[in-house]
Design an enzyme around this catalytic site. Structure first.
Site: not given
Length: 326
Positions: A113, A253, A283
């Site tokens: 990520c 994030h 996400n």
């Protein structure tokens, strides 16, 4: 002094909208269950015939259009992803071919990520060293391809997407001002796809055991994230010679809105100045920061002169941030 200025951005979210009710067979009252824990209402899934490079290519073309430049002007193309089209070749090379960036060299980075933030760091350093003038950084992932749809702790969290940013050398006092990048390999087991490479090759047995799908130790990752996000903010402010109040916006994030609530209180930074798309996109791993950046450049939220902190955290373990003046 040479700075790496963002001159254009692009993004792509697949057309298929997947609402929380999709997981009703997995967990009762799925919409409330997922939203109350994560802040997610829906996410986008790529079509079966769409690969990560397909999403990245659309985002890259949008970025070129926004920058007003031709693909031949790109010196380097970096794709941050943990769901490449295949083990080899690099997804970046496929994107390079698709957009006609014939003068660029291309490669992938995989920090899960954190991958887009790492790609921006690579672009910034390539430009600041004076060897390259224009670099495209892309964050793209199709996690719908690797999720275990029997694991309610992870599969409702993720969506697919891609975002791109083009950075170009400038001597003006704007662009990437300072960065902070870290990793801790002792935490590698916390986020992984166990059967996906040379350590445990994919076999019928590993597929039957779902070892070819995404695994995450959610509680430990939450603790990790709530420790490193404040660390990123403190270190960036120290390196930039600023106070946290000087930052106009933070693009974190997009993992969990409850995490953002905690960080906002801990750092004393207004929650409304965290730019989010989590409720609409979930996400999106490497794409998350890039998607939010492009959206807020296009809608005028981020204005010339604004100071923006982009930051990511993910598998590896990995984390980092960049302070950018627009």
């Amino acid at each position: 002094m040479i700075h790496a200025q963002v001159i254009g951005s692009g993004a792509y979210s697949p057309e298929r909208v997947v609402k929380n009710e999709f997981f009703e067979d997995l967990v009762p009252n799925a919409d409330e269950w997922v939203f109350s824990r994560t802040g997610i209402r829906e996410r986008r899934f790529a079509r079966e015939d769409q690969a990560t490079s397909d999403l990245a290519t659309i985002a890259a073309r949008q970025a070129l259009e926004a920058a007003g430049i031709d693909a031949s002007e790109i010196d380097c193309l970096v794709v941050g992803t943990s769901t490449p089209d295949m083990i080899l070749p690099a997804t970046a090379c496929i994107v390079q071919h698709n957009i006609g960036a014939t003068n660029a060299f291309a490669f992938d980075v995989n920090s899960v990520c954190s991958s887009f933030v790492y790609a921006l760091e690579v672009a910034d350093n390539f430009i600041k060293c004076g060897k390259y003038k224009t670099v495209m950084a892309i964050g793209a992932d199709t996690y719908s391809k690797i999720l275990d749809f029997e694991d309610k702790s992870s599969c409702p969290l993720f969506g697919d997407g891609a975002g791109a940013a083009i950075l170009r050398a400038t001597e003006e006092d704007k662009g990437v001002l300072c960065t902070y990048m870290r990793s801790d390999g002792s935490g590698w087991p916390l986020i992984q796809v166990p059967s996906s490479g040379s350590r445990k090759p994919v076999t019928a047995e590993t597929i039957a055991a779902h070892e070819n799908t995404f695994k995450m130790a959610g509680k430990q990752v939450y603790i990790f994230a709530t420790e490193v996000i404040p660390e990123i903010i403190v270190e960036i402010c120290k390196r930039g010679g600023i106070q946290v109040s000087d930052i106009d916006y933070i693009i974190p994030h997009q993992a969990n809105v409850r995490m953002i609530d905690f960080i906002a209180k801990k750092c004393g930074y207004p929650k409304e100045r965290f730019l989010l798309n989590l409720d609409r996109c979930g996400n999106t791993s490497a794409a998350s920061v890039a998607l939010v950046l492009d959206e807020n450049l296009r809608n005028g939220t981020i204005k010339p002169g604004n100071l923006v902190l982009t930051m990511g955290f993910g598998g590896g373990l990995s984390w980092g941030g960049l302070l950018i003046r627009f």
